[in-house]
Structure formats: structure tokens, C-alpha cells
Design a protein around this motif. Structure first.
Motif, PDB file in Angstrom:
ATOM      1  N   SER A 190      37.885  28.890  43.698  1.00 18.96           N
ATOM      2  CA  SER A 190      37.487  29.683  42.529  1.00 18.96           C
ATOM      3  C   SER A 190      38.656  30.604  42.208  1.00 18.96           C
ATOM      4  CB  SER A 190      36.225  30.492  42.852  1.00 18.96           C
ATOM      5  OG  SER A 190      35.931  31.386  41.796  1.00 18.96           O
ATOM      6  N   LEU A 191      39.127  30.619  40.954  1.00 13.49           N
ATOM      7  CA  LEU A 191      40.373  31.296  40.596  1.00 13.49           C
ATOM      8  C   LEU A 191      40.143  32.531  39.727  1.00 13.49           C
ATOM      9  CD1 LEU A 191      42.532  28.146  39.712  1.00 13.49           C
ATOM     10  CD2 LEU A 191      42.478  29.394  41.871  1.00 13.49           C
ATOM     11  N   GLU A 192      40.989  33.534  39.939  1.00 10.98           N
ATOM     12  CA  GLU A 192      41.084  34.709  39.077  1.00 10.98           C
ATOM     13  C   GLU A 192      42.566  35.028  38.909  1.00 10.98           C
ATOM     14  OE1 GLU A 192      39.273  36.536  37.246  1.00 10.98           O
ATOM     15  OE2 GLU A 192      37.218  35.932  37.758  1.00 10.98           O
ATOM     16  N   PHE A 193      42.881  35.746  37.787  1.00 14.67           N
ATOM     17  CA  PHE A 193      44.290  35.979  37.468  1.00 14.67           C
ATOM     18  C   PHE A 193      44.503  37.434  37.056  1.00 14.67           C
ATOM     19  CE2 PHE A 193      42.816  31.767  36.218  1.00 14.67           C
ATOM     20  CZ  PHE A 193      43.605  30.956  37.012  1.00 14.67           C
ATOM     21  N   ALA A 194      45.742  37.904  37.249  1.00 19.30           N
ATOM     22  CA  ALA A 194      46.132  39.251  36.805  1.00 19.30           C
ATOM     23  C   ALA A 194      47.622  39.246  36.496  1.00 19.30           C
ATOM     24  CB  ALA A 194      45.819  40.285  37.887  1.00 19.30           C
ATOM     25  N   LYS A 195      48.008  40.072  35.478  1.00 20.37           N
ATOM     26  CA  LYS A 195      49.415  40.114  35.082  1.00 20.37           C
ATOM     27  C   LYS A 195      50.082  41.442  35.419  1.00 20.37           C
ATOM     28  CE  LYS A 195      49.386  36.620  31.444  1.00 20.37           C
ATOM     29  NZ  LYS A 195      49.815  36.291  30.045  1.00 20.37           N
ATOM     30  N   THR A 196      49.306  42.418  35.954  1.00 21.82           N
ATOM     31  CA  THR A 196      49.874  43.697  36.377  1.00 21.82           C
ATOM     32  C   THR A 196      49.309  44.077  37.735  1.00 21.82           C
ATOM     33  OG1 THR A 196      48.134  45.067  35.396  1.00 21.82           O
ATOM     34  CG2 THR A 196      49.990  44.463  33.958  1.00 21.82           C
ATOM     35  N   GLY A 197      50.022  44.979  38.408  1.00 15.30           N
ATOM     36  CA  GLY A 197      49.549  45.431  39.716  1.00 15.30           C
ATOM     37  C   GLY A 197      48.226  46.159  39.603  1.00 15.30           C
ATOM     38  N   ARG A 198      48.066  46.989  38.566  1.00 14.57           N
ATOM     39  CA  ARG A 198      46.801  47.733  38.405  1.00 14.57           C
ATOM     40  C   ARG A 198      45.646  46.772  38.160  1.00 14.57           C
ATOM     41  NH1 ARG A 198      43.897  49.872  34.200  1.00 14.57           N
ATOM     42  NH2 ARG A 198      45.432  49.208  32.651  1.00 14.57           N
ATOM     43  N   ARG A 199      45.878  45.772  37.283  1.00 15.51           N
ATOM     44  CA  ARG A 199      44.824  44.796  36.980  1.00 15.51           C
ATOM     45  C   ARG A 199      44.476  43.981  38.229  1.00 15.51           C
ATOM     46  NH1 ARG A 199      40.284  43.960  34.522  1.00 15.51           N
ATOM     47  NH2 ARG A 199      39.944  41.776  33.899  1.00 15.51           N
ATOM     48  N   LEU A 200      45.479  43.652  39.024  1.00 14.96           N
ATOM     49  CA  LEU A 200      45.242  42.933  40.288  1.00 14.96           C
ATOM     50  C   LEU A 200      44.277  43.706  41.175  1.00 14.96           C
ATOM     51  CD1 LEU A 200      45.827  40.904  42.590  1.00 14.96           C
ATOM     52  CD2 LEU A 200      47.902  42.194  43.099  1.00 14.96           C
ATOM     53  N   ILE A 201      44.502  45.008  41.332  1.00 14.60           N
ATOM     54  CA  ILE A 201      43.648  45.836  42.200  1.00 14.60           C
ATOM     55  C   ILE A 201      42.235  45.907  41.631  1.00 14.60           C
ATOM     56  CG2 ILE A 201      43.301  48.159  43.119  1.00 14.60           C
ATOM     57  CD1 ILE A 201      46.413  48.424  43.031  1.00 14.60           C
ATOM     58  N   GLU A 202      42.119  46.107  40.324  1.00 19.46           N
ATOM     59  CA  GLU A 202      40.798  46.255  39.680  1.00 19.46           C
ATOM     60  C   GLU A 202      39.971  44.977  39.817  1.00 19.46           C
ATOM     61  OE1 GLU A 202      42.013  49.461  36.170  1.00 19.46           O
ATOM     62  OE2 GLU A 202      41.882  47.313  35.715  1.00 19.46           O
ATOM     63  N   VAL A 203      40.601  43.826  39.523  1.00 20.43           N
ATOM     64  CA  VAL A 203      39.871  42.553  39.615  1.00 20.43           C
ATOM     65  C   VAL A 203      39.525  42.226  41.072  1.00 20.43           C
ATOM     66  CG1 VAL A 203      40.007  40.058  39.195  1.00 20.43           C
ATOM     67  CG2 VAL A 203      40.904  41.660  37.502  1.00 20.43           C
ATOM     68  N   ALA A 204      40.483  42.501  41.974  1.00 17.18           N
ATOM     69  CA  ALA A 204      40.259  42.189  43.392  1.00 17.18           C
ATOM     70  C   ALA A 204      39.095  42.971  43.977  1.00 17.18           C
ATOM     71  CB  ALA A 204      41.532  42.467  44.191  1.00 17.18           C
ATOM     72  N   GLU A 205      38.864  44.207  43.510  1.00 17.13           N
ATOM     73  CA  GLU A 205      37.730  45.004  44.012  1.00 17.13           C
ATOM     74  C   GLU A 205      36.405  44.311  43.747  1.00 17.13           C
ATOM     75  OE1 GLU A 205      38.411  49.671  44.345  1.00 17.13           O
ATOM     76  OE2 GLU A 205      38.620  48.966  42.286  1.00 17.13           O
ATOM     77  N   GLN A 206      36.308  43.589  42.636  1.00 19.10           N
ATOM     78  CA  GLN A 206      35.088  42.861  42.305  1.00 19.10           C
ATOM     79  C   GLN A 206      35.092  41.444  42.874  1.00 19.10           C
ATOM     80  OE1 GLN A 206      32.510  44.308  40.710  1.00 19.10           O
ATOM     81  NE2 GLN A 206      33.716  46.213  40.689  1.00 19.10           N
ATOM     82  N   PHE A 207      36.246  40.777  42.780  1.00 20.12           N
ATOM     83  CA  PHE A 207      36.358  39.364  43.145  1.00 20.12           C
ATOM     84  C   PHE A 207      36.444  39.147  44.656  1.00 20.12           C
ATOM     85  CE2 PHE A 207      39.155  35.418  43.305  1.00 20.12           C
ATOM     86  CZ  PHE A 207      38.144  34.552  42.950  1.00 20.12           C
TER      87      PHE A 207
END
Length: 531
Positions: free
Chosen positions: A30-47
Motif C-alpha cells: 500500500s503506497l503513500e507519497f510526499a514531496k517535502t519533509g514536513r508533508r512526509l512527517i504529517e502523512v507518516a503520522e497517519q499512515f
């Protein structure tokens, strides 16, 4: 299923990684993506990714700092870093963070696939390890109550040996050598110092035992027994042999809070008695003190040290020597008894040296009588009411501590010896009676049960002591008697083989012949022909 997150500020890299993963692993990821470090942290907290492929150079928060942040809430995630720069400082920082792989761009397809497979293998291994840990924990939660109850049962009934307590301590992780017991008593209502509807409450408590057990353990680091009538025995290990005043006060407050919690949880009333600190092997005394504390008061919680029902001793009195000394007497353990009796006698001599010889005389007399009382109970001796009428004149006629000491040691030694000798004497009497019965009745069809009945002990115990004393089991001994008699008749009379067989207690001539040859080496006929 693996949750995979890809973080890179270049869309082409994300698309390439997505294509490789979907083509190679299909719906396993199952894949998720991010283009910035901040977005990576935000999505990872949920994903909560299992695998995170992170570019080091991203706008704002860089990949290394993002990984540091993610490790706080994704400690088990596997990280793979990628960069267009093959710089040692980046690689070194990645190694510090426990990153699985450092990949340089442009990325090779097989390198990516191989790295992802290694990451998945690591995740599978961690999942299997975690599953196994949970399985072990589940089994322990099932077995632990049984082991805890075994420890408490053995302590209360004093059916344990020293090595048993050590084994329980090791299995249950008990590191302390001291502790105290609590008696949790339940009922419908409290009337005076007792609880009403004890039977009904015990049934209700048994049905809610798990909840009560968890509740008690939330207040005390303890070991809990099963429901016995309307009571639950609780063992609380303690690191010292002295309970300070402030600690006792805090303990009582905690027990009161526990009673309120259990009452709210179960709609049953509870009282708690607390015994004094003792060595773990002697906690049966603490439990009896806990019950006596409840009897002596009407409070919800009663600690024996707050009441006047327990015996206190002067500061230097060697109370710890008494119990093991008399236990050794009951076992007939002369050497063990002497270890403690010598120490106790030394203490008495020290006190007598200060001019208190009379107290030493009385204590020596008291302990001598008690040791003999134990010997009567443990050794199966016959009690004689007038058998000790010389003791008081003897002890009063002694003018030095040494004389009293020698008399004291001698009486306790005699008590030990009497325990052993009486047991041996009884065993010898049993075996002698049994052997006489066998010799008188070997010509009949007699069994182990017949002989054990004659000496009035169970067949199992008779068989055990008969083998210990004679070196033969019952059948071997009976066979030897019969074969010896058969040899005597065959060589000294004109009786036929069949008559000898019947006279010696055999009903089957063939069996007699086989048994005779097995024990003598020849058949009855051959033996008779040889004269």
C-alpha cells in the motif's frame, strides 16, 4: 501487506518508484507519497509506514531530520535513503539512524527491488518475533495464576521444601526474601467483625476472579491465590525485614483504596487483613496474623502491627532460631537441630552470665518439654504422664550456665534421636511381623494385600518399606521361602514333586517347576535325583 511511503521532491522519481513497486510486488504494498519533509512527517503520522524510502534533499525539513522525527512515532519502520550525492557525511548520519540502505541516484531497478525485499524480510522477521512474544505472554497470563496459587497453597499449608520456594521465586521473578500476606475477605454486608452471606459471595467472587485479580494487582505488586471460601490470600514480596511506620500507613491507605475500587467494580463488600513481615518460607504465620487482625477489629482494613494481638519480643531475643530448631527436631535431623540449638544456648549463656540463671533454667525446661512434645507427635511414641518428674529438680539443682546448656542440648538431642529410632523401630516391627506371617502362611495362597492387611498399613507403603528393609520385594521374598522349603522336602523326604508343589503353596506344577529352575538352576526332578 506492507505500507510503503516514498518521499522525494521530484515527481519523476516518485513515479518511477511507484512503477517498480507495483510491477514487482503488486497488491502486496500500500503506497503513500510526499514531496517535502514536513508533508512526509504529517502523512507518516497517519499512515504509519512499514518502509519509508526518503530522499535526503527535500525542501524545508531534509530527509535525515524527517527520519529522526518519524522514529519517535514509527520506531519499527525500515528506512531507505536516496540521494543524488554520494557523500560520506550523509551516509554516516544514515548509519547512525539505523537506515537499511543508502542508494545513490540514478537508481538501478534491481538495486531498488533487492533493497525492498530485504526490508520486507526484516519486517516479516519483526512481525514473527512480535507474534511469538504475544503468544508467550498469552500463555504466561494463563499459567502464571496457576503457579502463583501453587506458591501460596504450599506456603499456607506448609507443604513446601526450601528448594520449592526457590523454584517459585525464580519462575515468578521474585527477588525479595521477605514479604507479608493479605487476607481479602468478601461478603454481602459487614456485621461486627464478620461478613454475611459468605457462601453466596464466594460464588460471585469466583465468577469475577479475573477482574478482582487485575484490580488487586493494580494496587499491589503481588502474587494472588484462588478463592478459598470467601477469602483470597495475597502474597506481597518486600525488600526489607522491617516495615517502617510511614510505609505501613501508606500500605493501609492503599488497601482501603483497593477495597473501594473492588466494591465499585463487583458490588461486593471487602475487608482486608494484613500480616507482619516474615521470610517467604514462613508467610503462613503472616496469613494467620492477617486473619486474626480482621477478627480483632471491625475496620475495613486491619494491620496486625496496629493491634495488640501479636507477640512482640525484646530487641536481642533470637526468635529466628526457634522455628528451624523445632522443625529439625520434628524431622529427626540431629545435625540441623544442633546448629540452631548451639546458637540459642550461646545466647542463653550470655544472658545468664549477667546474673539471670533462673530464666535460663526455665527456658531450657520449656524448650526441652516442647521438643519432647514434638517427638511424641512425630515419632509415634507412647506418651507417659509421669515420665518427666525428675526434670524440675534436675534443672533447679544446676548452678552454672554450662550445666544448664549441656542439659538443654542433651534433651533436644534425645528428642531428635527418639523421632528417628521410633520410626525405625516401628518399621522393624512391621517387617518382623510381616516376615513371620509369610513364614507361617507360605503354603497358602497369600498376596501382598493379605500381608499389608495383617500389619495394618497400605499395600503401597508396606511394599516400599519391605523392599527398603529386606532388600527384596514381597514376591521375591515369598518365592525364596517357598523354594527353600521345596529344596528341603525334595532332598529330605520321599514326597512326590506334586506333593511338594502343593505343600509349598503352588497350585500349578508347571509354574512351580519353572520357578524352581529359575531360582535353583535345575528342575525339581533333577534336584531330587541328585539327592
Amino acid at each position: 501487506m506492507y505500507r510503503v511511503m516514498i518521499a522525494d521532491d521530484e515527481g519523476i522519481v516518485i513515479d518511477s518508484m511507484k512503477f517498480i513497486i507495483e510491477k514487482e510486488f503488486g497488491d502486496k504494498c500500500s503506497l503513500e507519497f510526499a514531496k517535502t519533509g514536513r508533508r512526509l512527517i504529517e502523512v507518516a503520522e497517519q499512515f504509519r509506514p512499514d518502509i519509508a524510502v526518503v530522499d535526503i534533499h527535500m525542501p524545508g525539513i531534509n530527509g535525515i531530520d524527517a527520519i529522526k522525527e518519524m522514529k519517535q512515532f514509527c520506531p519499527n519502520a525500515v528506512f531507505i535513503v536516496m540521494s543524488a550525492y554520494d557523500k560520506f557525511d550523509y551516509a554516516k548520519e544514515a548509519i547512525k539512524l539505523g537506515v537499511l540502505e543508502y542508494i545513490t541516484k540514478p537508481m538501478e531497478r534491481m538495486k531498488v527491488i533487492d533493497t525492498l525485499k530485504r526490508a520486507m524480510d526484516q519486517i516479516d522477521s519483526e512481525r514473527a518475533k512480535r507474534s511469538n512474544e504475544l503468544l508467550i505472554k498469552e500463555k504466561l497470563e494463563t499459567i502464571e495464576p496457576i503457579i502463583e496459587n501453587g506458591l501460596i497453597y504450599d506456603i499456607l499449608l506448609q507443604e513446601h521444601f526450601e528448594e520449592d520456594v526457590d523454584s517459585y521465586k525464580s519462575i515468578l521473578g521474585i527477588e525479595d526474601d521477605y514479604g507479608y500476606m493479605m487476607a481479602i475477605v468478601c461478603g454481602e454486608t459487614q456485621e461486627g467483625n464478620h461478613m454475611t452471606n459468605a457462601v453466596g459471595s464466594s460464588v460471585k467472587v469466583s465468577g469475577m476472579y479475573r477482574e478482582i485479580r487485575e484490580g488487586v494487582k493494580s494496587f499491589f505488586d503481588c502474587k494472588i491465590g484462588n478463592v478459598m471460601a470467601n477469602k483470597i490470600a495475597v502474597l506481597v514480596p518486600y525488600g526489607s525485614k522491617v516495615l517502617e511506620y510511614n510505609d505501613r500507613t501508606e500500605l493501609i491507605d492503599r488497601a482501603r483504596d483497593m477495597c473501594r475500587y473492588l466494591r465499585k467494580k463487583t458490588d461486593i463488600n471487602f475487608r482486608v487483613g494484613i500480616g507482619a513481615l516474615h521470610p517467604l518460607r514462613d508467610l503462613g504465620d503472616s496469613y494467620r496474623e492477617a486473619l486474626n487482625a480482621l477478627i480483632a477489629t471491625t475496620g475495613t482494613v486491619a494491620h496486625v502491627d496496629d493491634l495488640t494481638i501479636s507477640c512482640s519480643y525484646e530487641e536481642d531475643y533470637p526468635k529466628e532460631l526457634e522455628k528451624p530448631m523445632f522443625e529439625a527436631v520434628s524431622k529427626g535431623d540431629l545435625n540441623g537441630m544442633l546448629v540452631y540449638a548451639d546458637k540459642y544456648a550461646d545466647w542463653m549463656c550470655q544472658r545468664a552470665g549477667s546474673g539471670d540463671l533462673m530464666s535460663m533454667r526455665l527456658k531450657a525446661l520449656e524448650f526441652a518439654l516442647y521438643a519432647e512434645h514434638i517427638a511424641y507427635q512425630s515419632g509415634g511414641q507412647t506418651y507417659h504422664y509421669s515420665g518427666r518428674d525428675t526434670y524440675l529438680p534436675e534443672i533447679m539443682g544446676m548452678s552454672t550456665p554450662t550445666e544448664v546448656r549441656d542439659w538443654f542440648i542433651a534433651k533436644l538431642s534425645n528428642a531428635c534421636s527418639d523421632v528417628v529410632s521410633k520410626r525405625e523401630e516401628r518399621s522393624n516391627d512391621i517387617i518382623r511381623t510381616a516376615m513371620e506371617y509369610i513364614k507361617d502362611n507360605y503354603s497358602k495362597e497369600i498376596s501382598l494385600d493379605d500381608v499389608s492387611r495383617q500389619v495394618n498399613i497400605s499395600p503401597y507403603y508396606f511394599s516400599k518399606i519391605f523392599k527398603e528393609e529386606s532388600g527384596l520385594n514381597f514376591i521375591e521374598y515369598l518365592t525364596n521361602i517357598r523354594i527353600d522349603k521345596a529344596k528341603e522336602l525334595l532332598s529330605g523326604t520321599d514326597m512326590s514333586i506334586k506333593e511338594v508343589c502343593a505343600t509349598c503353596g503352588y497350585t500349578d506344577p508347571n509354574y512351580f517347576s519353572r520357578s524352581f529352575k529359575k531360582n535353583v538352576g535345575v528342575t525339581p526332578t533333577e534336584f531330587k535325583e541328585r539327592g
